[in-house]
Design an enzyme around this catalytic site. Structure first.
Site, PDB file in Angstrom:
ATOM      1  N   ASN A 162     -96.746 -25.677  68.638  1.00 29.58           N
ATOM      2  CA  ASN A 162     -95.450 -25.069  68.916  1.00 29.58           C
ATOM      3  C   ASN A 162     -95.622 -24.011  70.004  1.00 29.58           C
ATOM      4  OD1 ASN A 162     -94.210 -26.535  66.776  1.00 29.58           O
ATOM      5  ND2 ASN A 162     -95.015 -25.041  65.318  1.00 29.58           N
ATOM      6  N   ASP A 176     -85.323 -29.325  75.195  1.00 33.46           N
ATOM      7  CA  ASP A 176     -84.293 -29.948  74.360  1.00 33.46           C
ATOM      8  C   ASP A 176     -83.059 -29.043  74.333  1.00 33.46           C
ATOM      9  OD1 ASP A 176     -82.722 -31.049  72.296  1.00 33.46           O
ATOM     10  OD2 ASP A 176     -84.495 -31.764  71.237  1.00 33.46           O
ATOM     11  N   LYS A 201     -75.465 -30.189  70.267  1.00 37.36           N
ATOM     12  CA  LYS A 201     -74.443 -30.024  69.238  1.00 37.36           C
ATOM     13  C   LYS A 201     -74.359 -28.548  68.841  1.00 37.36           C
ATOM     14  CE  LYS A 201     -74.824 -34.682  67.283  1.00 37.36           C
ATOM     15  NZ  LYS A 201     -75.099 -35.477  66.063  1.00 37.36           N
ATOM     16  N   GLU A 204     -97.181 -25.230  81.166  1.00 37.17           N
ATOM     17  CA  GLU A 204     -95.894 -25.915  81.014  1.00 37.17           C
ATOM     18  C   GLU A 204     -95.583 -26.111  79.541  1.00 37.17           C
ATOM     19  OE1 GLU A 204     -93.225 -29.764  82.386  1.00 37.17           O
ATOM     20  OE2 GLU A 204     -95.416 -29.915  82.563  1.00 37.17           O
ATOM     21  N   ASP A 241     -80.506 -29.628  82.777  1.00 35.56           N
ATOM     22  CA  ASP A 241     -79.328 -30.353  83.270  1.00 35.56           C
ATOM     23  C   ASP A 241     -78.143 -30.183  82.328  1.00 35.56           C
ATOM     24  OD1 ASP A 241     -80.419 -31.816  81.218  1.00 35.56           O
ATOM     25  OD2 ASP A 241     -80.179 -33.761  82.173  1.00 35.56           O
ATOM     26  N   GLU A 268     -97.344 -29.346  74.092  1.00 34.49           N
ATOM     27  CA  GLU A 268     -96.452 -30.399  73.604  1.00 34.49           C
ATOM     28  C   GLU A 268     -96.746 -30.636  72.129  1.00 34.49           C
ATOM     29  OE1 GLU A 268     -93.723 -32.523  72.986  1.00 34.49           O
ATOM     30  OE2 GLU A 268     -93.806 -32.342  75.172  1.00 34.49           O
TER      31      GLU A 268
END
Length: 221
Positions: A102, A125, A129, A50, A161, A75
């Site tokens: 990373n 993420d 913007k 994951e 989402d 992570e």
């Protein structure tokens, strides 16, 4: 990190964290640092990875409920990894390992080619913007790294989402020659192996559609 997370790191990292040589940055992976999964987990088993595991809710639940598979959480935030270790230890999930790095470098340098059975990218993420969208994880370069790490027939599962990111993911993977869609229609059904987290509930509560996608790694020539 909180005091409990600091203690978790000092007491549990030796069991759960995969250490790897670093390149220039603290969360980088030095080229030529590939691990041997059978050595790390002490057995031969399907490996599920994951990316962006956050607090670890999804992967701890999966590891605890699928003891015959091995799991790796990637992570960059140490506090999230510490929480993941606390919950994994409480759940007895000894088939879970973590790496603080990373994700693209893990796929490129740490994991051997064709070593991953499933690769999960849940709610990355969105960099919503417009000036930041170039920082998004799912790009053609990422698709190539995912194809390198996955076994033939291995699954890449994604969820977001953010509608425009979902469209970007679908376009990127649709153009990737190494992948074929593992769903019919516009979107995949919700992956039932993904535990419902507070993050996903929040997105649904504010009216965002949760989009799932699933792609199968085509056989290598």
């Amino acid at each position: 990190m909180s005091d409990a997370q600091e203690r978790a790191w000092s007491e549990l990292a030796g069991t759960y964290v995969v250490e790897s040589p670093r390149d220039l940055a603290a969360t980088s992976i030095r080229p030529g640092s590939a691990i041997d999964p059978a050595h790390v987990w002490g057995r031969e088993a399907p490996l599920i990875v994951e990316i962006g595991s956050g607090q670890g809710h999804a992967i701890v639940h999966a590891a605890a409920s699928r003891p015959d598979d091995d799991f790796l959480a990637i992570e960059v935030f140490r506090a999230g990894l510490a929480r993941t270790m606390l919950d994994a230890d409480k759940a007895g999930a000894r088939n879970l390992r973590l790496v603080e790095a990373n994700a693209p470098e893990v796929l490129e340098h740490l994991l051997p080619e064709a070593s991953v059975s499933e690769l999960w990218v849940f709610f990355p993420d969105p960099w919503h913007k417009k000036k930041h969208t170039k920082r998004r994880l799912v790009t053609p370069a990422f698709a190539a790294l995912a194809a390198h790490a996955l076994t033939d027939g291995g699954m890449l599962r994604l969820a977001t989402d953010w509608e425009d990111y979902a469209l970007q993911m679908r376009a990127v993977l649709g153009d990737a020659a190494d992948f074929e869609p593992a769903f019919e229609g516009e979107w995949a059904s919700r992956f039932d192996g993904r535990v419902l987290t507070a993050f996903e509930r929040k997105g649904a509560r504010v009216g965002r559609d949760i989009r799932d996608l699933a792609y199968r790694r085509r056989p290598r020539p």
